[in-house]
Design a protein around this motif. Structure first.
Motif, PDB file in Angstrom:
ATOM      1  N   LEU A 290      52.345  47.602  15.272  1.00  0.00           N
ATOM      2  CA  LEU A 290      51.579  48.516  16.121  1.00  0.00           C
ATOM      3  C   LEU A 290      50.191  47.960  16.426  1.00  0.00           C
ATOM      4  N   LEU A 291      49.546  47.335  15.427  1.00  0.00           N
ATOM      5  CA  LEU A 291      48.234  46.732  15.669  1.00  0.00           C
ATOM      6  C   LEU A 291      48.336  45.595  16.679  1.00  0.00           C
ATOM      7  N   GLN A 292      49.399  44.780  16.593  1.00  0.00           N
ATOM      8  CA  GLN A 292      49.591  43.698  17.553  1.00  0.00           C
ATOM      9  C   GLN A 292      49.809  44.243  18.962  1.00  0.00           C
ATOM     10  N   ARG A 293      50.581  45.330  19.056  1.00  0.00           N
ATOM     11  CA  ARG A 293      50.785  45.945  20.364  1.00  0.00           C
ATOM     12  C   ARG A 293      49.483  46.484  20.935  1.00  0.00           C
ATOM     13  N   ILE A 294      48.668  47.054  20.065  1.00  0.00           N
ATOM     14  CA  ILE A 294      47.380  47.583  20.530  1.00  0.00           C
ATOM     15  C   ILE A 294      46.483  46.461  21.027  1.00  0.00           C
ATOM     16  N   GLU A 295      46.462  45.339  20.300  1.00  0.00           N
ATOM     17  CA  GLU A 295      45.657  44.197  20.745  1.00  0.00           C
ATOM     18  C   GLU A 295      46.153  43.648  22.078  1.00  0.00           C
ATOM     19  N   ASP A 296      47.486  43.543  22.221  1.00  0.00           N
ATOM     20  CA  ASP A 296      48.036  43.047  23.485  1.00  0.00           C
ATOM     21  C   ASP A 296      47.705  43.982  24.641  1.00  0.00           C
ATOM     22  N   SER A 297      47.814  45.276  24.391  1.00  0.00           N
ATOM     23  CA  SER A 297      47.486  46.238  25.450  1.00  0.00           C
ATOM     24  C   SER A 297      46.004  46.189  25.802  1.00  0.00           C
ATOM     25  N   ASP A 298      45.138  46.006  24.805  1.00  0.00           N
ATOM     26  CA  ASP A 298      43.701  45.873  25.090  1.00  0.00           C
ATOM     27  C   ASP A 298      43.425  44.635  25.932  1.00  0.00           C
ATOM     28  N   LEU A 299      44.086  43.519  25.596  1.00  0.00           N
ATOM     29  CA  LEU A 299      43.895  42.294  26.367  1.00  0.00           C
ATOM     30  C   LEU A 299      44.384  42.465  27.801  1.00  0.00           C
ATOM     31  N   ALA A 300      45.550  43.109  27.955  1.00  0.00           N
ATOM     32  CA  ALA A 300      46.061  43.337  29.314  1.00  0.00           C
ATOM     33  C   ALA A 300      45.137  44.250  30.106  1.00  0.00           C
ATOM     34  N   HIS A 301      44.571  45.245  29.448  1.00  0.00           N
ATOM     35  CA  HIS A 301      43.629  46.140  30.130  1.00  0.00           C
ATOM     36  C   HIS A 301      42.361  45.408  30.548  1.00  0.00           C
ATOM     37  N   LYS A 302      41.889  44.505  29.704  1.00  0.00           N
ATOM     38  CA  LYS A 302      40.691  43.730  30.059  1.00  0.00           C
ATOM     39  C   LYS A 302      40.961  42.840  31.261  1.00  0.00           C
ATOM     40  N   LEU A 303      42.131  42.160  31.271  1.00  0.00           N
ATOM     41  CA  LEU A 303      42.470  41.313  32.414  1.00  0.00           C
ATOM     42  C   LEU A 303      42.606  42.130  33.697  1.00  0.00           C
ATOM     43  N   GLU A 304      43.247  43.272  33.588  1.00  0.00           N
ATOM     44  CA  GLU A 304      43.389  44.132  34.757  1.00  0.00           C
ATOM     45  C   GLU A 304      42.038  44.631  35.261  1.00  0.00           C
ATOM     46  N   LYS A 305      41.138  44.917  34.331  1.00  0.00           N
ATOM     47  CA  LYS A 305      39.807  45.363  34.722  1.00  0.00           C
ATOM     48  C   LYS A 305      39.043  44.264  35.437  1.00  0.00           C
ATOM     49  N   GLU A 306      39.158  43.026  34.938  1.00  0.00           N
ATOM     50  CA  GLU A 306      38.489  41.907  35.598  1.00  0.00           C
ATOM     51  C   GLU A 306      39.042  41.676  37.001  1.00  0.00           C
ATOM     52  N   GLN A 307      40.375  41.766  37.138  1.00  0.00           N
ATOM     53  CA  GLN A 307      40.970  41.599  38.457  1.00  0.00           C
ATOM     54  C   GLN A 307      40.499  42.673  39.425  1.00  0.00           C
ATOM     55  N   LEU A 308      40.444  43.928  38.937  1.00  0.00           N
ATOM     56  CA  LEU A 308      39.976  45.010  39.803  1.00  0.00           C
ATOM     57  C   LEU A 308      38.515  44.829  40.194  1.00  0.00           C
ATOM     58  N   GLU A 309      37.683  44.366  39.266  1.00  0.00           N
ATOM     59  CA  GLU A 309      36.282  44.110  39.593  1.00  0.00           C
ATOM     60  C   GLU A 309      36.155  43.001  40.640  1.00  0.00           C
ATOM     61  N   TYR A 310      36.966  41.960  40.519  1.00  0.00           N
ATOM     62  CA  TYR A 310      36.953  40.873  41.500  1.00  0.00           C
ATOM     63  C   TYR A 310      37.379  41.375  42.871  1.00  0.00           C
ATOM     64  N   ILE A 311      38.415  42.225  42.916  1.00  0.00           N
ATOM     65  CA  ILE A 311      38.873  42.781  44.191  1.00  0.00           C
ATOM     66  C   ILE A 311      37.796  43.660  44.817  1.00  0.00           C
ATOM     67  N   ILE A 312      37.099  44.427  43.991  1.00  0.00           N
ATOM     68  CA  ILE A 312      36.034  45.298  44.504  1.00  0.00           C
ATOM     69  C   ILE A 312      34.912  44.476  45.120  1.00  0.00           C
ATOM     70  N   VAL A 313      34.536  43.396  44.438  1.00  0.00           N
ATOM     71  CA  VAL A 313      33.473  42.526  44.974  1.00  0.00           C
ATOM     72  C   VAL A 313      33.895  41.900  46.302  1.00  0.00           C
ATOM     73  N   GLU A 314      35.139  41.456  46.373  1.00  0.00           N
ATOM     74  CA  GLU A 314      35.632  40.845  47.616  1.00  0.00           C
ATOM     75  C   GLU A 314      35.660  41.844  48.759  1.00  0.00           C
ATOM     76  N   LEU A 315      36.096  43.073  48.445  1.00  0.00           N
ATOM     77  CA  LEU A 315      36.104  44.111  49.478  1.00  0.00           C
ATOM     78  C   LEU A 315      34.696  44.468  49.927  1.00  0.00           C
ATOM     79  N   GLN A 316      33.757  44.479  49.019  1.00  0.00           N
ATOM     80  CA  GLN A 316      32.367  44.751  49.402  1.00  0.00           C
ATOM     81  C   GLN A 316      31.820  43.664  50.326  1.00  0.00           C
ATOM     82  N   ASP A 317      32.165  42.407  50.040  1.00  0.00           N
ATOM     83  CA  ASP A 317      31.718  41.304  50.910  1.00  0.00           C
ATOM     84  C   ASP A 317      32.320  41.436  52.307  1.00  0.00           C
ATOM     85  N   GLN A 318      33.612  41.764  52.378  1.00  0.00           N
ATOM     86  CA  GLN A 318      34.252  41.952  53.671  1.00  0.00           C
ATOM     87  C   GLN A 318      33.633  43.109  54.435  1.00  0.00           C
ATOM     88  N   LEU A 319      33.269  44.171  53.731  1.00  0.00           N
ATOM     89  CA  LEU A 319      32.631  45.309  54.378  1.00  0.00           C
ATOM     90  C   LEU A 319      31.270  44.924  54.951  1.00  0.00           C
TER      91      LEU A 319
END
Length: 407
Positions: A290-319
């Motif tokens: 369960l601890l390993q699953r929690i760590e993996d889910s935290d890592l996946a959430h961090k990567l997803e958050k970084e991707q979303l932040e990158y997309i937001i910045v790109e959309l702001q530049d296009q705007l």
């Protein structure tokens, strides 16, 4: 004068006799309560010991004695039921249990009330004792009934066991019976309510003779043997030694039984310990997973958050690029009107067409980014350097492909 003094003396003696009777009755009541509680504790111990070797059922004398003791305790100083004519008729402890144990979850009160072969109140009380023991809830029933102090006071007189300090001891000692598996038949003769329960005290009576008393008995036997006849021999003192050997044999047998019981308990505890260790190891492994699953889910959430932040910045530049293109189009229109005022109408028509096209698009970040990617800033900057007549030479070509520059 003498008569008065004798009367006063007799009166004082009468008063002292009344106090002595009260103290004697209180002492007898206390002894009765103590005897019943002590015998009940002994009967519970004998039941637990007997259950290690055989199943406890209706034919077991230990159980029959325990049931009689418990019935005597619950019937101790029980109030009678007053009839319409003012007479007091005796009642059974089942009337008290039926009212005081209604709050027990999943109780057997209604089942016992609906039994067809049990009619009398005493028989229903005996059936309740057996059912509660088989359900392993006898201690819970007694504890719940004793907590209902108002109902207990309504059914019992002062000095009853259930109203004294012995009641807490009773509920505690009955808790050990939950470890025994009972098997009873609710259609047997034990439920007959026509005869009262009788306690057998002989299994709990034990007399140990001291060594001084034994030596004095031996000397007395020798004296009687020597004074009786010359033909008497020391073999007459054989029975005490034989009884002594029998007592030693019985003690050895009891010690052997205790040793076997201890070995069985030791094996049971070792097996229980092994099961608990296996359960602990399984829980530890599951915890790691369960601890390993929690760590993996935290890592996946961090990567997803970084991707979303990158997309937001790109959309702001296009705007931002889309807003800059709007400003450039406004500047081009102003420059065209300043160069050729006569052709302002055609310029206005073209601007209206551009506005309609821009209004038809959805004002979403995805389309804004798309518009920003299709239109280059450099092409619009080159439009400012063109002449108005060259720009208006082919308006349809500029409308369809705004990114192309005229040749």
């Amino acid at each position: 004068m003498a008569t008065r003094s004798l009367g006063g003396l007799s009166g004082s003696r009468g008063g002292g006799g009344g106090g002595g009777k009260k103290s004697l009755s209180a002492r007898n009541a206390a002894v009765e309560r103590r005897n019943l509680i002590t015998v009940c504790r002994f009967s519970v111990k004998t039941l637990i010991d007997r259950s290690c070797f055989e199943t406890i059922d209706d034919s077991s004398p230990e159980f029959n004695n325990f049931a009689a003791i418990l019935e005597q305790i619950l019937s101790h100083r029980l109030k009678g039921q007053v009839t319409w004519f003012g007479y007091e008729s005796p009642r059974s402890f089942w009337d008290y249990i039926r009212v005081a144990c209604r709050k027990v979850s999943q109780n057997c009160i209604c089942s016992i009330e609906n039994m067809e072969n049990v009619s009398s109140s005493r028989a229903k009380g005996r059936a309740w004792i057996r059912v509660a023991l088989m359900e392993k809830h006898l201690s819970e029933y007694i504890s719940t009934a004793l907590r209902d102090f108002k109902t207990t006071r309504r059914f019992y007189e002062d000095g009853a066991i259930v109203l004294g300090e012995e009641a807490n001891m009773l509920a505690g000692m009955l808790l050990g019976l939950n470890a025994i598996d009972f098997s009873f038949c609710l259609k047997g003769e034990g439920l007959d309510g026509n005869f009262p329960a009788v306690i057998d005290y002989t299994p709990y009576l034990k007399f140990t003779q001291s060594s001084d008393s034994i030596s004095s008995d031996e000397e007395e036997l020798r004296t009687l043997g020597s004074s009786g006849s010359e033909s008497s021999t020391p073999e007459n003192v054989g029975p005490p030694f034989i009884m002594d050997e029998n007592s030693w044999f019985n003690k050895c047998k009891r010690v052997k039984q205790k040793y076997q019981l201890t070995l069985e308990q030791k094996g049971y505890l070792e097996e229980l310990l092994r099961l608990r260790e296996n359960q602990l190891s399984e829980s530890v492994s599951q915890n790691k997973i369960l601890l390993q699953r929690i760590e993996d889910s935290d890592l996946a959430h961090k990567l997803e958050k970084e991707q979303l932040e990158y997309i937001i910045v790109e959309l702001q530049d296009q705007l931002k690029s889309y807003h800059s293109l709007d400003q450039l189009s406004a500047e081009v229109s102003l420059s065209q009107t300043s160069l050729d005022p006569g052709q302002s109408q055609e310029g206005d028509g073209k601007q209206d067409t551009l506005n309609l096209i821009s209004e038809g698009k959805e004002d979403t970040p995805s389309l804004l980014g798309l518009c920003g990617s299709l239109t280059s800033v450099a092409s619009y900057k080159s439009l400012t350097s063109l002449k108005s007549n060259d720009y208006l030479a082919s308006p349809t070509t500029e409308m369809t492909s705004p990114g192309l520059t005229p040749s």
